[in-house]
Enzyme design. Sequence first.
Site, PDB file in Angstrom:
ATOM      1  N   ASN A 258       0.896  -1.156   0.000  1.00 32.74           N
ATOM      2  CA  ASN A 258       0.000   0.000   0.000  1.00 32.74           C
ATOM      3  C   ASN A 258       0.941   1.215   0.000  1.00 32.74           C
ATOM      4  O   ASN A 258       1.518   1.566   1.028  1.00 32.74           O
ATOM      5  CB  ASN A 258      -0.879  -0.045   1.253  1.00 32.74           C
ATOM      6  CG  ASN A 258      -1.917   1.040   1.271  1.00 32.74           C
ATOM      7  OD1 ASN A 258      -1.799   2.050   0.573  1.00 32.74           O
ATOM      8  ND2 ASN A 258      -2.944   0.854   2.083  1.00 32.74           N
TER       9      ASN A 258
ATOM     10  N   LYS B 274       3.295   1.695   3.093  1.00 33.29           N
ATOM     11  CA  LYS B 274       2.625   1.735   4.400  1.00 33.29           C
ATOM     12  C   LYS B 274       3.177   0.677   5.360  1.00 33.29           C
ATOM     13  O   LYS B 274       3.231  -0.511   5.022  1.00 33.29           O
ATOM     14  CB  LYS B 274       1.120   1.532   4.190  1.00 33.29           C
ATOM     15  CG  LYS B 274       0.258   1.704   5.426  1.00 33.29           C
ATOM     16  CD  LYS B 274      -1.218   1.609   5.015  1.00 33.29           C
ATOM     17  CE  LYS B 274      -2.179   1.813   6.153  1.00 33.29           C
ATOM     18  NZ  LYS B 274      -3.585   1.754   5.678  1.00 33.29           N
TER      19      LYS B 274
ATOM     20  N   GLU C 185      -6.514  -5.457   4.907  1.00 35.93           N
ATOM     21  CA  GLU C 185      -5.198  -4.964   4.464  1.00 35.93           C
ATOM     22  C   GLU C 185      -4.078  -5.955   4.792  1.00 35.93           C
ATOM     23  O   GLU C 185      -3.114  -6.065   4.051  1.00 35.93           O
ATOM     24  CB  GLU C 185      -4.895  -3.609   5.101  1.00 35.93           C
ATOM     25  CG  GLU C 185      -5.674  -2.479   4.478  1.00 35.93           C
ATOM     26  CD  GLU C 185      -5.117  -1.127   4.855  1.00 35.93           C
ATOM     27  OE1 GLU C 185      -3.943  -0.865   4.575  1.00 35.93           O
ATOM     28  OE2 GLU C 185      -5.869  -0.341   5.455  1.00 35.93           O
TER      29      GLU C 185
END
Length: 341
Positions: A109, A127, A147
């Site tokens: 991400n 991320k 995620e």
Amino acid sequence: MPRIIRLAAAQLGAIHNTDSRSHVVGRMLALLESAASQKVQVVLFPELAFTTFFPRYIIHDEQELEAWYEHGDVTTNAETRPLFDKAKELKIDISVGYAEATEDGRHFNSCIYFSGREGRVLSKYRKVHLPGTAEPYDDPDAVNHLEKRYFTPGDLGFQAFRVPGLEAGVPSGERGEPIFGMMICNDRRWAESWRVLGLQGVEVVFCGFNTPAFAPHTRNSLDKDPEQSERMALFHHKLVMQAHSYTNATYSVSAARSGYDDGKYKLIGGSCIVDPEGVVLAETQTLEDELIVADCDLELCRQGKGKTFAFEKHRRTEHYGRIVAQTGVIEPPRIGAHGQA
Ligand code: CDT
């Protein structure tokens, strides 16, 4: 001497499961044009800006899943390229989040800082703090946040970087090249992300986000009321942006993906620009596509960096060992019956 730069957050309203990247990029171009007409120098777009927030879906088909990521160079891929071409044409810098698939099959991400003036990527961030779960919840009514299933934790760390040429009239040099840093959504809730950037003298932190208005399974199982949940999500978002901007004496810019995706998954707005004293300078008022702009005098960072948060004078690292030595909580031993540990 003032060091003023004009910054903007470009909030993106609802993006549905069926919306194409080209459609979304068209909306981003309109925001970019509006920013350019207001002489903005840097525009922040949200986390995973080109598609809907796909980690809410459980996707078993590999081909279907891969289609959510950007493969190859996001700045030159057919559907996303117009954004970067427009940034070059307008000579405006942008920071934008996207789902990155690497050549060796990893998924991050990510976000990049692209200089429209130089026509190239100056920095990339992946991320670090991935929220949610790797497996969907058993409850069929739950909103999943997968995620941990679809991304690997970032491997680039929190690297601040300099961007020369933004401050009119300020000669290049120590004070003439602003120090920027990037983080993504959940990272903003962790003091560690900010302090690592703060320790590099960061002057502006950019943070795109997708925060569900109501996510009792992931966030707070006591929160059964959607309206109260949204109020708290917005409160916590602003709390961390303001508090961490203040304690690191830095500006911050946050940009939301907001609105009702697919007409039912609500994401909060509240994109804002905060000054180094923790004061909100500009904030979105809708859940739609919306641009907010603020003139930011980077000299204002000097006050906090030189006094209350002069790290070199006041930090006591000899007492901070647990922060890097330990991940989870280790509680102190109970006091025994006779007052002994
Ligand atoms: N995208 C992202 O990181 N969102 C998280 C949601 C956590 S609760 C569902 C956030 O911290 O806003």
